[in-house]
Design an enzyme around this catalytic site. Structure first.
Site, PDB file in Angstrom:
ATOM      1  N   LYS A  14      16.802  22.335  47.099  1.00  0.00           N
ATOM      2  CA  LYS A  14      16.220  21.735  45.894  1.00  0.00           C
ATOM      3  C   LYS A  14      15.998  20.237  46.100  1.00  0.00           C
ATOM      4  O   LYS A  14      16.542  19.655  47.048  1.00  0.00           O
ATOM      5  CB  LYS A  14      17.162  21.984  44.707  1.00  0.00           C
ATOM      6  CG  LYS A  14      18.536  21.347  44.873  1.00  0.00           C
ATOM      7  CD  LYS A  14      19.549  21.948  43.899  1.00  0.00           C
ATOM      8  CE  LYS A  14      20.906  21.293  44.076  1.00  0.00           C
ATOM      9  NZ  LYS A  14      21.968  22.047  43.376  1.00  0.00           N
ATOM     10  N   TYR A  46      18.051 -13.101  42.781  1.00  0.00           N
ATOM     11  CA  TYR A  46      17.878 -13.206  41.331  1.00  0.00           C
ATOM     12  C   TYR A  46      19.207 -13.443  40.624  1.00  0.00           C
ATOM     13  O   TYR A  46      20.226 -12.862  40.991  1.00  0.00           O
ATOM     14  CB  TYR A  46      17.278 -11.907  40.780  1.00  0.00           C
ATOM     15  CG  TYR A  46      15.826 -11.708  41.144  1.00  0.00           C
ATOM     16  CD1 TYR A  46      14.840 -12.594  40.678  1.00  0.00           C
ATOM     17  CD2 TYR A  46      15.441 -10.647  41.942  1.00  0.00           C
ATOM     18  CE1 TYR A  46      13.511 -12.405  41.014  1.00  0.00           C
ATOM     19  CE2 TYR A  46      14.112 -10.442  42.278  1.00  0.00           C
ATOM     20  CZ  TYR A  46      13.151 -11.330  41.811  1.00  0.00           C
ATOM     21  OH  TYR A  46      11.846 -11.138  42.148  1.00  0.00           O
TER      22      TYR A  46
HETATM   23  C1  LIG Z   1      23.077  22.294  44.193  1.00  0.00           C
HETATM   24  C2  LIG Z   1      23.755  23.614  44.131  1.00  0.00           C
HETATM   25  C3  LIG Z   1      24.407  24.137  45.266  1.00  0.00           C
HETATM   26  C4  LIG Z   1      24.619  23.335  46.528  1.00  0.00           C
HETATM   27  O1  LIG Z   1      25.672  22.438  46.328  1.00  0.00           O
HETATM   28  P1  LIG Z   1      26.172  21.430  47.470  1.00  0.00           P
HETATM   29  O2  LIG Z   1      27.353  20.791  46.880  1.00  0.00           O
HETATM   30  O3  LIG Z   1      25.044  20.497  47.714  1.00  0.00           O
HETATM   31  O4  LIG Z   1      26.470  22.256  48.678  1.00  0.00           O
HETATM   32  C5  LIG Z   1      24.899  25.433  45.202  1.00  0.00           C
HETATM   33  N1  LIG Z   1      24.783  26.154  44.067  1.00  0.00           N
HETATM   34  C6  LIG Z   1      24.187  25.682  42.951  1.00  0.00           C
HETATM   35  C7  LIG Z   1      24.117  26.525  41.735  1.00  0.00           C
HETATM   36  C8  LIG Z   1      23.666  24.385  42.941  1.00  0.00           C
HETATM   37  O5  LIG Z   1      23.104  23.903  41.814  1.00  0.00           O
END
Ligand SMILES: *Cc1c(COP(=O)(O)O)cnc(C)c1O
Length: 378
Positions: free
Chosen positions: A53, A266
């Site tokens: 994702k 800044y």
């Molecule tokens: C993002 C996510 C993962 C992966 O998690 P990591 O900590 O990045 O390994 C797995 N399952 C779900 C439902 C997620 O939203």
């Protein structure tokens, strides 16, 4: 523990870089594939999927998926339909789950790209079933996160409604799997087992990266690592077992010496106590380096590696620039045109994150669109 490659292989060489580049993100796809194999080995009875994702945590969905496919990964998780459509174009034969579940009205588009939603309510199961043809779905149970998923006590009702669909996975997600001894982990596993009992023959999945390392080994049939694949440390209580994947280099645009009392940046948040050699690099918060990594009194600031020496950020991180105190760096490395490292073997994601008051996941996913990107080993 992970094998560290000689850093020189991955660092963009000054003499070969495009003079127009001021920031370069290098993604080591061989290290990514190695990390996937490491996770697969840690869960011997289970399939190892990959969570891709948010553009593969900022590192590029298409090259990342290609490398993972070549390594043998067949199951991918994305957040939404649009990501799923991109993923489908990369991997026509893969199983692709959409974690958002079924957004009202999205059934047709999910089906068109052969995407499998992770359904999180009885209503979603019904809407998905209404598409006809017993479509495939994951059933997502809420074992304590209170974000997504069916309550555990709706498992019987879910199993009943799920007769009109084809469940291919039952899943749940941990709240604090990065805390090895959290009591909550065991409670969530118990709750998930209750729900899963209603779906006896369906593959189950509960482990994100950190959960793979829990003493209970809640690997079930499929693990879902994301962060660890990209070089994040899934075991913050121990040394990072993963290889670094992302390397971030920025170019020095300007150097100068300032006198005691002179301020930098800044709002004059920082002023020199002594004569100080400083350098300005061509990366800022618009590139994803959080403004939280600014140097103001009493908090650790971000750091960059200049000629192998850690040099602190001074003053405020601005949109396009960060100023470093390079007093301790070798003179020849702290020159206009030279490259510094903001992320890599020596400065890990967690390091950058803690100095910016955020988490490594945010550091990765914010790495900006303005960097040139190089992919190694794909
Ligand atoms: C993002 C996510 C993962 C992966 O998690 P990591 O900590 O990045 O390994 C797995 N399952 C779900 C439902 C997620 O939203």
């Amino acid at each position: 523990m992970g094998i560290i490659e000689p850093a020189t292989r991955l660092r963009p060489r000054t003499e070969t870089s495009d003079p127009a580049e001021t920031g370069v993100l290098t993604v080591d796809l061989a290290a990514l594939a190695d990390n996937w194999r490491t996770m697969a080995r840690l869960a011997p009875g289970a399939e190892c999927g990959a969570v891709v994702k948010a553009d593969a945590y900022g590192l590029g969905l298409t090259p990342v998926m290609r490398a993972l496919r070549a390594a043998g990964c067949r199951t991918f998780f994305v957040a939404n339909v649009v990501e799923g459509e991109t993923a489908r174009a990369v991997a026509p034969d893969a199983t692709i789950y959409v974690l958002d579940g079924l957004v009202p009205g999205a059934a047709r588009r999910l089906a068109a790209a052969d995407l499998i939603p992770a359904l999180g309510s009885l209503g979603e199961i019904e809407e998905w079933a209404a598409a006809g043809g017993k479509p495939k779905a994951a059933i997502h149970f809420d074992s304590g996160m209170n974000r997504f998923g069916l309550p555990i006590d709706e498992a019987a009702a879910a199993a009943e409604r799920a007769r009109k669909i084809t469940p291919t996975l039952v899943m749940s997600h941990f709240v604090s799997s990065q805390i090895r001894d959290a009591d909550r982990n065991a409670r969530q596993i118990e709750a998930f087992l209750d729900a899963r009992a209603r779906f006896a023959d369906i593959p189950a999945s509960m482990s994100n990266s950190s959960a793979v390392f829990l003493p209970q080994r809640p690997h079930f049939d499929l693990i879902r690592p994301g962060y660890a694949l990209y070089g994040g440390n899934p075991t913050p209580y121990a040394e990072c077992p993963m290889r670094p994947v992302a390397r971030l280099n920025a170019r020095i645009l300007s150097t100068r010496e300032i006198e005691p009392g002179a301020c930098v940046g800044y709002d004059a948040l920082w002023s020199a106590q002594k004569r100080t050699r400083i350098a300005t690099i061509g990366v800022g918060y618009a590139d994803g380096v959080p403004a939280g990594a600014s140097a103001c009194a009493g908090k650790p600031a971000g750091e960059a590696l200049v000629g192998g020496v850690r040099c602190p950020f001074i003053g405020r991180v601005s949109m396009d620039y960060i100023v470093l105190d390079v007093s301790d760096a070798p003179k020849d490395a702290a020159q206009r045109g030279e490259w510094v490292e903001l992320l890599g073997d020596k400065i890990c994601i967690e390091d950058a994150a803690s100095r910016a008051g955020t988490i490594g996941y945010e550091i990765l996913t914010r790495l900006g669109a303005r960097f040139s990107r190089r992919y190694l080993g794909g």
